[in-house]
Scaffold this motif. Structure first.
Motif, short mmCIF file in Angstrom:
data_model
loop_
_atom_site.label_atom_id
_atom_site.label_comp_id
_atom_site.label_asym_id
_atom_site.label_seq_id
_atom_site.Cartn_x
_atom_site.Cartn_y
_atom_site.Cartn_z
N ARG A 270 0.84 -1.20 0.00
CA ARG A 270 0.00 0.00 0.00
C ARG A 270 0.87 1.25 0.00
O ARG A 270 0.66 2.19 -0.77
CB ARG A 270 -0.92 0.02 1.23
N LEU A 271 1.88 1.27 0.85
CA LEU A 271 2.74 2.45 0.97
C LEU A 271 3.81 2.53 -0.12
O LEU A 271 4.18 3.63 -0.55
CB LEU A 271 3.40 2.47 2.34
N TYR A 272 4.32 1.40 -0.54
CA TYR A 272 5.42 1.36 -1.51
C TYR A 272 5.03 0.42 -2.64
O TYR A 272 5.63 -0.63 -2.81
CB TYR A 272 6.72 0.93 -0.84
N ASN A 273 4.05 0.81 -3.41
CA ASN A 273 3.50 -0.04 -4.45
C ASN A 273 4.54 -0.32 -5.52
O ASN A 273 5.09 0.60 -6.11
CB ASN A 273 2.28 0.65 -5.06
N PRO A 274 4.82 -1.60 -5.79
CA PRO A 274 5.85 -1.93 -6.78
C PRO A 274 5.45 -1.53 -8.20
O PRO A 274 6.31 -1.40 -9.07
CB PRO A 274 5.98 -3.45 -6.66
N ALA A 275 4.17 -1.32 -8.45
CA ALA A 275 3.71 -0.92 -9.79
C ALA A 275 3.83 0.58 -10.01
O ALA A 275 3.61 1.06 -11.12
CB ALA A 275 2.26 -1.36 -9.98
N ALA B 60 -5.06 5.23 -10.47
CA ALA B 60 -4.09 5.92 -9.62
C ALA B 60 -4.07 5.32 -8.22
O ALA B 60 -4.40 5.97 -7.23
CB ALA B 60 -4.42 7.41 -9.58
N GLN B 61 -3.64 4.06 -8.12
CA GLN B 61 -3.65 3.40 -6.82
C GLN B 61 -2.65 4.03 -5.85
O GLN B 61 -2.85 3.98 -4.65
CB GLN B 61 -3.42 1.89 -6.96
N GLY B 62 -1.59 4.62 -6.36
CA GLY B 62 -0.63 5.30 -5.48
C GLY B 62 -1.25 6.47 -4.75
O GLY B 62 -0.82 6.83 -3.65
N LEU B 63 -2.26 7.07 -5.34
CA LEU B 63 -2.97 8.18 -4.70
C LEU B 63 -4.08 7.67 -3.79
O LEU B 63 -4.24 8.16 -2.67
CB LEU B 63 -3.54 9.12 -5.77
N THR B 64 -4.87 6.72 -4.27
CA THR B 64 -5.97 6.22 -3.45
C THR B 64 -5.47 5.51 -2.20
O THR B 64 -6.14 5.54 -1.17
CB THR B 64 -6.90 5.27 -4.24
N HIS B 65 -4.30 4.91 -2.27
CA HIS B 65 -3.75 4.22 -1.09
C HIS B 65 -3.33 5.18 0.01
O HIS B 65 -3.03 4.76 1.12
CB HIS B 65 -2.56 3.36 -1.49
N ARG B 66 -3.31 6.46 -0.30
CA ARG B 66 -2.92 7.46 0.71
C ARG B 66 -4.04 8.46 1.00
O ARG B 66 -3.79 9.53 1.55
CB ARG B 66 -1.65 8.17 0.27
N MET B 67 -5.26 8.08 0.66
CA MET B 67 -6.40 8.97 0.91
C MET B 67 -6.96 8.75 2.31
O MET B 67 -7.26 7.63 2.70
CB MET B 67 -7.50 8.71 -0.12
N SER B 68 -7.10 9.84 3.05
CA SER B 68 -7.63 9.74 4.42
C SER B 68 -9.11 9.38 4.42
O SER B 68 -9.64 8.94 5.43
CB SER B 68 -7.38 11.04 5.19
#
Length: 138
Positions: free
Chosen positions: A70-75, A103-111
């Motif tokens: 989630r925090l360090y997505n390999p993709a 944009a999973q890198g953004l959604t994974h950091r959404m409060s």
């Protein structure tokens, strides 16, 4: 090589502490993963090879890996995917052949989805919290 439940637990905990980002969870403590409740047979030096059934018992490892990804997505931050079948989303028709950007890198950091999204907290995936199951598009 000596095999025992304690040596595997210690080695695993040391490895996971080293692999975990230096980011305390909500309690201010780096998470530790314990294999103390796993069946002793999993840690014996028997000739039985490790199998999928054994791995499915490692719930805490699953939570740890989900949090790392989630925090360090390999993709990376975004994925590009080709649409193969017509879909409707939010009232819009997306035809086959179009490219969709996820944009999973953004959604994974959404409060709105994750509590304290910048914190490393593997237990967010454990019942009853299961933050990854709150939204159907995660």
């Amino acid at each position: 090589m000596m095999c025992s439940r304690g040596s595997i637990t210690r080695a695993s905990a040391i490895t996971m502490k080293a692999a975990a980002p230096n980011n305390p969870n909500e309690t201010g403590v780096l998470p530790a993963i314990s294999f103390a409740n796993l069946p002793t047979a999993m840690f014996s030096c028997s000739l039985e090879p490790l199998n999928l059934g054994h791995l499915k018992q490692l719930n805490q490892m699953t939570y740890f890996l989900k949090e790392i990804e989630r925090l360090y997505n390999p993709a990376g931050i975004v994925l590009f995917r080709g649409v193969v079948k017509e879909i409707e989303y939010a009232g819009y028709c997306i035809p086959p052949g179009w490219v969709v950007i996820v944009a999973q890198g953004l959604t994974h950091r959404m409060s709105e989805i994750y509590t304290n999204p910048e914190s490393f907290y593997p237990e967010r995936f454990a019942p009853p919290r299961e933050e990854d199951k709150k939204d159907s598009f995660l």
